[in-house]
Design a protein around this motif. Sequence first.
Motif, PDB file in Angstrom:
ATOM      1  N   LYS A 389      -4.958  -1.476 -11.475  1.00 59.66           N
ATOM      2  CA  LYS A 389      -5.732  -0.037 -11.615  1.00 59.66           C
ATOM      3  C   LYS A 389      -7.272  -0.433 -11.250  1.00 59.66           C
ATOM      4  O   LYS A 389      -8.299   0.400 -11.093  1.00 59.66           O
ATOM      5  N   LEU A 390      -7.717  -1.625 -11.525  1.00 61.95           N
ATOM      6  CA  LEU A 390      -8.948  -1.961 -11.158  1.00 61.95           C
ATOM      7  C   LEU A 390      -9.416  -1.542  -9.894  1.00 61.95           C
ATOM      8  O   LEU A 390     -10.681  -1.584  -9.572  1.00 61.95           O
ATOM      9  N   ALA A 391      -8.393  -1.607  -8.799  1.00 59.31           N
ATOM     10  CA  ALA A 391      -8.799  -1.234  -7.487  1.00 59.31           C
ATOM     11  C   ALA A 391      -9.519  -0.250  -7.379  1.00 59.31           C
ATOM     12  O   ALA A 391     -10.180   0.205  -6.215  1.00 59.31           O
ATOM     13  N   ARG A 392      -9.443   0.902  -8.220  1.00 57.39           N
ATOM     14  CA  ARG A 392     -10.209   2.068  -8.112  1.00 57.39           C
ATOM     15  C   ARG A 392     -11.725   1.740  -8.047  1.00 57.39           C
ATOM     16  O   ARG A 392     -12.597   2.653  -7.309  1.00 57.39           O
ATOM     17  N   LYS A 393     -12.276   0.541  -8.698  1.00 53.24           N
ATOM     18  CA  LYS A 393     -13.533   0.395  -8.668  1.00 53.24           C
ATOM     19  C   LYS A 393     -13.883  -0.434  -7.305  1.00 53.24           C
ATOM     20  O   LYS A 393     -15.081  -0.528  -7.000  1.00 53.24           O
ATOM     21  N   LEU A 394     -12.968  -0.676  -6.484  1.00 51.49           N
ATOM     22  CA  LEU A 394     -13.353  -1.151  -5.122  1.00 51.49           C
ATOM     23  C   LEU A 394     -13.510   0.032  -4.183  1.00 51.49           C
ATOM     24  O   LEU A 394     -13.903  -0.502  -2.839  1.00 51.49           O
ATOM     25  N   ARG A 395     -13.236   1.137  -4.327  1.00 47.30           N
ATOM     26  CA  ARG A 395     -13.540   2.148  -3.222  1.00 47.30           C
ATOM     27  C   ARG A 395     -14.766   2.200  -2.513  1.00 47.30           C
ATOM     28  O   ARG A 395     -14.676   2.416  -1.391  1.00 47.30           O
ATOM     29  N   LYS A 396     -15.737   2.010  -3.576  1.00 44.92           N
ATOM     30  CA  LYS A 396     -17.099   2.224  -2.559  1.00 44.92           C
ATOM     31  C   LYS A 396     -17.779   0.509  -2.628  1.00 44.92           C
ATOM     32  O   LYS A 396     -19.066   0.824  -2.692  1.00 44.92           O
ATOM     33  N   ASN A 397     -16.912  -0.308  -2.794  1.00 43.64           N
ATOM     34  CA  ASN A 397     -17.549  -1.651  -2.698  1.00 43.64           C
ATOM     35  C   ASN A 397     -17.730  -2.124  -1.472  1.00 43.64           C
ATOM     36  O   ASN A 397     -16.582  -2.297  -0.887  1.00 43.64           O
ATOM     37  N   GLU A 422       2.655  -2.964  -2.816  1.00 37.84           N
ATOM     38  CA  GLU A 422       3.741  -3.382  -4.080  1.00 37.84           C
ATOM     39  C   GLU A 422       3.342  -3.775  -5.246  1.00 37.84           C
ATOM     40  O   GLU A 422       3.835  -4.019  -6.394  1.00 37.84           O
ATOM     41  N   THR A 423       2.100  -4.337  -5.305  1.00 37.79           N
ATOM     42  CA  THR A 423       1.380  -4.621  -6.462  1.00 37.79           C
ATOM     43  C   THR A 423       0.567  -3.495  -6.923  1.00 37.79           C
ATOM     44  O   THR A 423       0.099  -3.547  -8.273  1.00 37.79           O
ATOM     45  N   GLY A 424       0.613  -2.362  -6.360  1.00 35.46           N
ATOM     46  CA  GLY A 424       0.104  -1.259  -6.679  1.00 35.46           C
ATOM     47  C   GLY A 424      -1.510  -1.170  -6.367  1.00 35.46           C
ATOM     48  O   GLY A 424      -2.241   0.007  -6.521  1.00 35.46           O
ATOM     49  N   VAL A 425      -1.950  -2.031  -5.632  1.00 33.79           N
ATOM     50  CA  VAL A 425      -3.590  -2.074  -5.282  1.00 33.79           C
ATOM     51  C   VAL A 425      -3.898  -0.948  -4.132  1.00 33.79           C
ATOM     52  O   VAL A 425      -4.875  -0.410  -4.297  1.00 33.79           O
ATOM     53  N   LEU A 426      -3.140  -0.772  -3.274  1.00 42.54           N
ATOM     54  CA  LEU A 426      -3.023  -0.040  -2.255  1.00 42.54           C
ATOM     55  C   LEU A 426      -3.347   1.413  -2.532  1.00 42.54           C
ATOM     56  O   LEU A 426      -4.203   2.244  -2.166  1.00 42.54           O
ATOM     57  N   GLY A 427      -2.457   1.715  -3.398  1.00 40.71           N
ATOM     58  CA  GLY A 427      -2.360   3.123  -4.075  1.00 40.71           C
ATOM     59  C   GLY A 427      -3.423   3.477  -5.027  1.00 40.71           C
ATOM     60  O   GLY A 427      -4.173   4.769  -4.575  1.00 40.71           O
ATOM     61  N   TYR A 428      -4.224   2.598  -5.678  1.00 39.93           N
ATOM     62  CA  TYR A 428      -5.318   2.972  -6.308  1.00 39.93           C
ATOM     63  C   TYR A 428      -6.825   2.711  -5.486  1.00 39.93           C
ATOM     64  O   TYR A 428      -7.590   3.258  -5.675  1.00 39.93           O
ATOM     65  N   PHE A 429      -6.565   1.818  -4.514  1.00 38.74           N
ATOM     66  CA  PHE A 429      -7.919   1.745  -3.344  1.00 38.74           C
ATOM     67  C   PHE A 429      -7.826   2.946  -2.536  1.00 38.74           C
ATOM     68  O   PHE A 429      -8.953   3.287  -2.246  1.00 38.74           O
ATOM     69  N   PRO A 431      -6.503   6.571  -2.887  1.00 35.03           N
ATOM     70  CA  PRO A 431      -5.781   7.225  -3.562  1.00 35.03           C
ATOM     71  C   PRO A 431      -4.997   8.445  -2.860  1.00 35.03           C
ATOM     72  O   PRO A 431      -4.072   9.003  -3.386  1.00 35.03           O
ATOM     73  N   ASP A 432      -5.372   8.697  -1.504  1.00 37.57           N
ATOM     74  CA  ASP A 432      -4.748   9.685  -0.705  1.00 37.57           C
ATOM     75  C   ASP A 432      -3.437   8.950  -0.174  1.00 37.57           C
ATOM     76  O   ASP A 432      -2.277   9.674   0.080  1.00 37.57           O
ATOM     77  N   PHE A 433      -3.277   7.756  -0.351  1.00 37.80           N
ATOM     78  CA  PHE A 433      -2.077   7.194   0.082  1.00 37.80           C
ATOM     79  C   PHE A 433      -0.959   7.222  -0.975  1.00 37.80           C
ATOM     80  O   PHE A 433       0.307   7.115  -0.797  1.00 37.80           O
ATOM     81  N   GLN A 434      -1.374   7.245  -2.247  1.00 35.72           N
ATOM     82  CA  GLN A 434      -0.611   7.201  -3.394  1.00 35.72           C
ATOM     83  C   GLN A 434       0.625   8.115  -3.402  1.00 35.72           C
ATOM     84  O   GLN A 434       1.543   7.736  -3.736  1.00 35.72           O
ATOM     85  N   PRO A 435       0.578   9.384  -2.883  1.00 33.21           N
ATOM     86  CA  PRO A 435       1.957  10.147  -2.820  1.00 33.21           C
ATOM     87  C   PRO A 435       2.886   9.860  -1.959  1.00 33.21           C
ATOM     88  O   PRO A 435       3.980  10.206  -1.966  1.00 33.21           O
ATOM     89  N   LEU A 436       2.308   8.885  -1.048  1.00 35.01           N
ATOM     90  CA  LEU A 436       3.297   8.529   0.142  1.00 35.01           C
ATOM     91  C   LEU A 436       4.226   7.406  -0.294  1.00 35.01           C
ATOM     92  O   LEU A 436       5.114   7.056   0.316  1.00 35.01           O
ATOM     93  N   ILE A 437       3.893   6.663  -1.480  1.00 35.86           N
ATOM     94  CA  ILE A 437       4.742   5.612  -1.809  1.00 35.86           C
ATOM     95  C   ILE A 437       5.834   6.098  -2.426  1.00 35.86           C
ATOM     96  O   ILE A 437       6.189   6.893  -3.334  1.00 35.86           O
ATOM     97  N   ALA A 438       6.876   5.018  -1.836  1.00 35.09           N
ATOM     98  CA  ALA A 438       8.469   5.783  -2.207  1.00 35.09           C
ATOM     99  C   ALA A 438       8.802   7.126  -1.827  1.00 35.09           C
ATOM    100  O   ALA A 438       9.879   7.856  -2.287  1.00 35.09           O
ATOM    101  N   ASP A 481       0.147   9.880   8.679  1.00 34.06           N
ATOM    102  CA  ASP A 481       1.236  10.643   7.723  1.00 34.06           C
ATOM    103  C   ASP A 481       0.609  11.176   6.468  1.00 34.06           C
ATOM    104  O   ASP A 481       1.243  11.478   5.672  1.00 34.06           O
ATOM    105  N   ILE A 482      -0.780  10.812   6.407  1.00 34.02           N
ATOM    106  CA  ILE A 482      -1.378  11.079   5.110  1.00 34.02           C
ATOM    107  C   ILE A 482      -1.290  12.427   4.546  1.00 34.02           C
ATOM    108  O   ILE A 482      -1.205  12.734   3.366  1.00 34.02           O
ATOM    109  N   GLY A 483      -1.195  13.386   5.683  1.00 38.36           N
ATOM    110  CA  GLY A 483      -0.855  14.817   5.204  1.00 38.36           C
ATOM    111  C   GLY A 483       0.318  15.119   4.475  1.00 38.36           C
ATOM    112  O   GLY A 483       0.622  16.209   3.814  1.00 38.36           O
ATOM    113  N   LYS A 484       1.403  14.133   4.541  1.00 38.48           N
ATOM    114  CA  LYS A 484       2.803  14.482   3.924  1.00 38.48           C
ATOM    115  C   LYS A 484       2.525  14.227   2.484  1.00 38.48           C
ATOM    116  O   LYS A 484       3.524  14.751   1.530  1.00 38.48           O
ATOM    117  N   GLY A 485       1.291  13.613   1.897  1.00 43.44           N
ATOM    118  CA  GLY A 485       1.208  13.689   0.464  1.00 43.44           C
ATOM    119  C   GLY A 485       0.738  14.872  -0.091  1.00 43.44           C
ATOM    120  O   GLY A 485       0.461  15.016  -1.572  1.00 43.44           O
TER     121      GLY A 485
END
Length: 485
Positions: A389-397, A422-429, A431-438, A481-485
């Motif tokens: 979840k700390l990856a949220r802090k990296l979005r503007k880093n 798979e570690t969860g970093v990509l989804g938190y980094f 956020p638009d990718f999160q709904p595509l996971i699985a 495929d980001i629009g599928k989320g």
Amino acid sequence: MTLTDAWNSAGRVAVIALLKERRARLLQAFAERLNTSDGLEAMYAYADAFDDILRDLNALTAQTVYPSETSPLPTVVAVGGFGRKELAPYSDIDLLFLLENADDAKAQERIAFMVQILWDMGLKVGQAVRTVDDCIDKARTEMTVRTNLLEARFVDGSRGLFDDFNTRFTALCHETDGRDFVMAKVEERRLRYQRMGQSKYMLEPNVKEGRGGLRDLHLMFWLIKYLFGITNMPDLVSSNILSRQACAAFLKAHRFLTTVRCHLHLLNGRAGDVLTFEAQKQIALKMGYDNRNGQSAVERFMKHYYLICKSVGELSWLMTVIIGDTLNDGVVFSEIDADFVLINDRVSFKDTVSLDQNPTLMMRAFYLKHLLNKPVDPRTLGKITDNAKLARKLRKNPQANALFLDILAGESAETTLRQMLETGVLGYFMPDFQPLIAQVQFDLYHVYTTDEHTLKTLGFLERQDTPAAQRTLALAALLHDIGKG
């Protein structure tokens, strides 16, 4: 009515009819148990009941059909999945018949009769008839036989003969450090992945043989038993081999996947381990999933399924590292910088690293994997997962974003981003990718989940000769495929 009564009344036909009735009742009890508990409990009870059938059949054969004062009762041993008591409703019945004397014609007659009765019941039987010497000779040269015998369990006959086999087989397994067995099993896994598909995220996965499925858990169990002599998973915690969390993840995945497989067998009325679209819908309801938060029951079920497969993949990598370090007699350290070290050629955090204080180090771990072409140590991946979840802090880093773009344009983008996912970093980094996971795509045109399809697209780009436009194309592929989320 006993089997002896059936035999005395109408012979073989009556025995088969009675055993078919018993099996039908067992399958009904299996289905009822599965509705109130889980697959493991149902399988264990089913295996115990089948042991009783084998004992009754063995007694009928030796005492009534082929009586003899000189030929001892055949020793019946469950092997393979039946040996583990993981007997799904339509699984094969794998048996070893141990003989004291290979020339015992009466014993051979009895065994042939028993096996034929089991086939006539509608079962698929895998059987071997051997002396203890034969077992040891076969196991010495054939790893598949050795694996099968690793799960041998006494059912009926001579306990002394079985104990003799068990003692000699254990001694055989300890003749070497186990490297030959490990290499053979790892190669079998590679070939299985090649045959079944390299991804854990197939839309119609094979619950048993697919990547992240039951066979991967079985492989871990075999290696643990062979190398450490441990058959009870919690003992790995007390032996400081696995953490309590990793052991709990193993047991959770095992229970979930066996439950899915049992439902699949009962639904199809036969053996079969492919989780088809139609089966997914029905099993989702049977396992208590419902429509919630804009997701259908089947979408929620399959998302859970893929997350379990991801967990199995993480455990597989962890066990690979633990076993490799055990066989290589220790750990070799090589410093990278103030925050990272190579441990047996794996990128690892130093013990002093605090992700709370410097979450950018998560992105640097993946960048070093890409830069050095070295895998990330599973314990480092575990620490990243716990702090994803700390990856949220990296979005503007700026530093984290620059590292991410370098990874994306590199030659290992697919594998590196898969670990980030798979570690969860990509989804938190992102956020638009999160709904595509699985995310499951219920159509005839896709083979993978949306996130896996995206990563496969990146992998395809890596293999093209387009270095000048690589970053632009990679970004387009990541977002297509980001629009599928």
